[in-house]
Enzyme design. Structure first.
Site, PDB file in Angstrom:
ATOM      1  N   GLU A 258       0.886  -1.174   0.000  1.00  0.00           N
ATOM      2  CA  GLU A 258       0.000   0.000   0.000  1.00  0.00           C
ATOM      3  C   GLU A 258       0.913   1.210   0.000  1.00  0.00           C
ATOM      4  O   GLU A 258       1.594   1.491   0.986  1.00  0.00           O
ATOM      5  CB  GLU A 258      -0.922  -0.011   1.216  1.00  0.00           C
ATOM      6  CG  GLU A 258      -2.136   0.901   1.041  1.00  0.00           C
ATOM      7  CD  GLU A 258      -2.011   2.217   1.749  1.00  0.00           C
ATOM      8  OE1 GLU A 258      -1.344   3.116   1.199  1.00  0.00           O
ATOM      9  OE2 GLU A 258      -2.572   2.362   2.839  1.00  0.00           O
ATOM     10  N   CYS A 292      -1.394   9.020   2.965  1.00  0.00           N
ATOM     11  CA  CYS A 292      -1.309   8.548   1.580  1.00  0.00           C
ATOM     12  C   CYS A 292      -2.592   8.820   0.804  1.00  0.00           C
ATOM     13  O   CYS A 292      -2.578   8.878  -0.425  1.00  0.00           O
ATOM     14  CB  CYS A 292      -0.975   7.063   1.550  1.00  0.00           C
ATOM     15  SG  CYS A 292      -2.074   6.047   2.565  1.00  0.00           S
TER      16      CYS A 292
END
Length: 480
Positions: A258, A292
């Site tokens: 990720e 993120c």
């Protein structure tokens, strides 16, 4: 079980190996980005501690894989209780080490605790199959088994959320884990591991090591190459994710990644502009933009651009105006300022904020909104991972989709419209792992699969999808 050592240079954060605190010979200083002062030291791993952690996890796997879903569930529920009881202590560690505000630390702890309850209730959903076979008198079973020892690498920006999910799902599926904690927040990672041990997790099931930044490449490479490590999960930047993926490929090991993002929020002409402004402000500037999933681009229909701009500025002032965000270090601020300087030098303009403002430390920076960003500017394609967002005018759905998809990243996105059909139409075409209609790009909950596409990684955390990442099938046939 909390270790109430002396703060400052008198306290050194230990590791957890085989259920015990381990104090390695090497150590390094941990400095608060908010105060610039050393808050404590941390142990720095050598090959000795790395191998000890692998050996402990490998030995513990022999018995942990045989535990029942009910046994694991009961432990996780107890860990959640411990986390609730120790939330003030845990929040203090995170705020000291990362410079984040109380609200972000509390949100991390609340979300991580929800993960424990949610996955505890889902462990029993792991099941095999009894499929039909080609031949009469032959039966088959498809078993789902854990991999073994898992290497989990979690970052500093949401350490309780990202640290929890990096180890909880593998452990829930019957694996054991080594958490390679961030050198920026080792005591926060220690706190995460300590609540598991206080909650009754057997020795060796979860082990913690931390290394000095200079040793990152050596230790990560040795861990991935170790034959006892069977799968890796990594949450962090795309450049480092590429290295992790390459090392895993060279060693023929599966990996879950990720990585970074460049999230777009599309604000259409029929949107509730008050809601869109608040959600875009939050999405762009929560945790100083160090998420993120942070909103880095806002694509606004030209018919409502002027009105939305005023509402966005008002929302930023109302939510963030009285606070100067702290970034993890001075280099992070320099990166954002360099991106903005490049954009302004090539014709962009600032709609909000003063990039040259003098703050009380080099780790602080107020929100910045940029207009007129074009494809030749570094800010157009680079993840800033800081308190900045760019505004674009769009007129057609095709134009909005072109800009939203014109990035190597594909983690998350948002669409603001009162026409659900249009929202779903956008959602179908945007190349991201998640699309949030009338809500901000920052969204992560235990019931929903989480992960990206393109250079934002592959594989999924969370939900039963995330649980199934940590088991592999085994076929057993038999005659009867």
């Amino acid at each position: 079980m909390a270790t109430n050592g002396v703060n400052g240079e008198g306290y050194t954060v230990p590791f957890f190996i085989n259920g015990k605190e381990v104090h390695p010979q090497n150590s390094f200083q941990v400095t608060s980005p908010a105060t610039g002062e050393v808050v404590h030291k941390s142990g720095g791993a050598s090959d000795v501690e790395v191998q000890a952690a692998v050996d402990a996890a490998s030995e513990a796997f022999k018995t942990w894989k045989k535990t029942t879903p009910q046994q694991r569930r009961n432990i996780f529920f107890k860990v959640a209780e411990v986390m609730e009881r120790r939330k003030e202590e845990l929040a203090k560690y995170m705020m000291e080490e990362t410079g984040c505000p109380q609200q972000w630390a509390d949100f991390n702890i609340m979300t991580a605790k929800d993960f424990l309850y949610d996955i505890g209730g889902k462990i029993g959903s792991l099941e095999g199959a009894f499929p039909a076979t080609n031949d009469e008198g032959v039966g088959a079973l498809v078993l789902r088994e854990p991999f073994g020892v898992v290497l989990a690498v979690a970052p500093w920006n949401a350490p309780y959320i990202l640290g929890m999910r990096s180890v909880l799902y593998p452990i829930a599926a019957g694996n054991t884990a080594i958490l390679k904690g961030s050198e920026s927040c080792p005591r926060t990672m220690w706190g995460l591991c300590s609540i598991f041990h206080e909650g009754g997790l057997p020795a060796g099931v979860l082990n913690l090591i931390v290394h000095e930044p200079a040793n990152a490449a050596k230790i990560t490479q040795s861990l991935i190459a170790n034959p006892e490590i069977k799968k890796i999960n990594f949450t962090g930047s795309t450049p480092v994710g590429r290295i992790i993926g390459r090392l895993a490929g060279e060693n023929l090991k599966p990996v879950l990644l990720e990585l970074g993002g460049k999230a777009s929020a599309i604000v259409w002409e029929d949107a509730d502009l008050d809601n869109a402004a608040v959600q875009c402000a939050l999405g762009a500037f929560l945790n100083s933009g160090q998420i993120c999933m942070s909103t880095e681009r806002i694509l606004v229909h030209k018919k409502v651009r002027a009105e939305f701009e005023k509402k966005l500025v008002g929302a930023i002032d109302q939510i963030f105006g009285g606070h100067v965000p702290v970034l993890i270090n001075g280099l992070a601020v320099e990166k954002v300022k360099k991106l903005i300087a490049d954009a302004v030098g090539k014709g962009a303009s600032l709609l909000y904020g003063d990039v040259a403002a003098e703050e009380i430390s080099k780790t602080r920076m107020r929100p910045i909104v940029v207009s007129g960003v074009s494809t030749d500017m570094d800010l157009y394609k680079t993840e800033s991972f800081g308190p900045t967002v760019s505004l674009f005018d769009v007129e057609t759905e095709e134009e909005a989709l072109r800009i939203a998809n014109d990035t190597e990243y594909g983690l998350t996105s948002a669409v603001f419209t009162e026409d659900l059909r249009r929202g779903l139409r956008f959602a179908k075409e945007i190349e991201t792992g998640a699309v949030h209609i009338n809500s901000m790009t920052v969204h992560d909950e235990s019931a929903l699969p989480h992960g990206g596409v393109k250079a934002s990684g592959y594989g999924r955390f969370n939900s039963t999808t995330g649980l199934n990442e940590w088991v592999r099938t085994k076929v057993v046939t038999f005659k009867y």
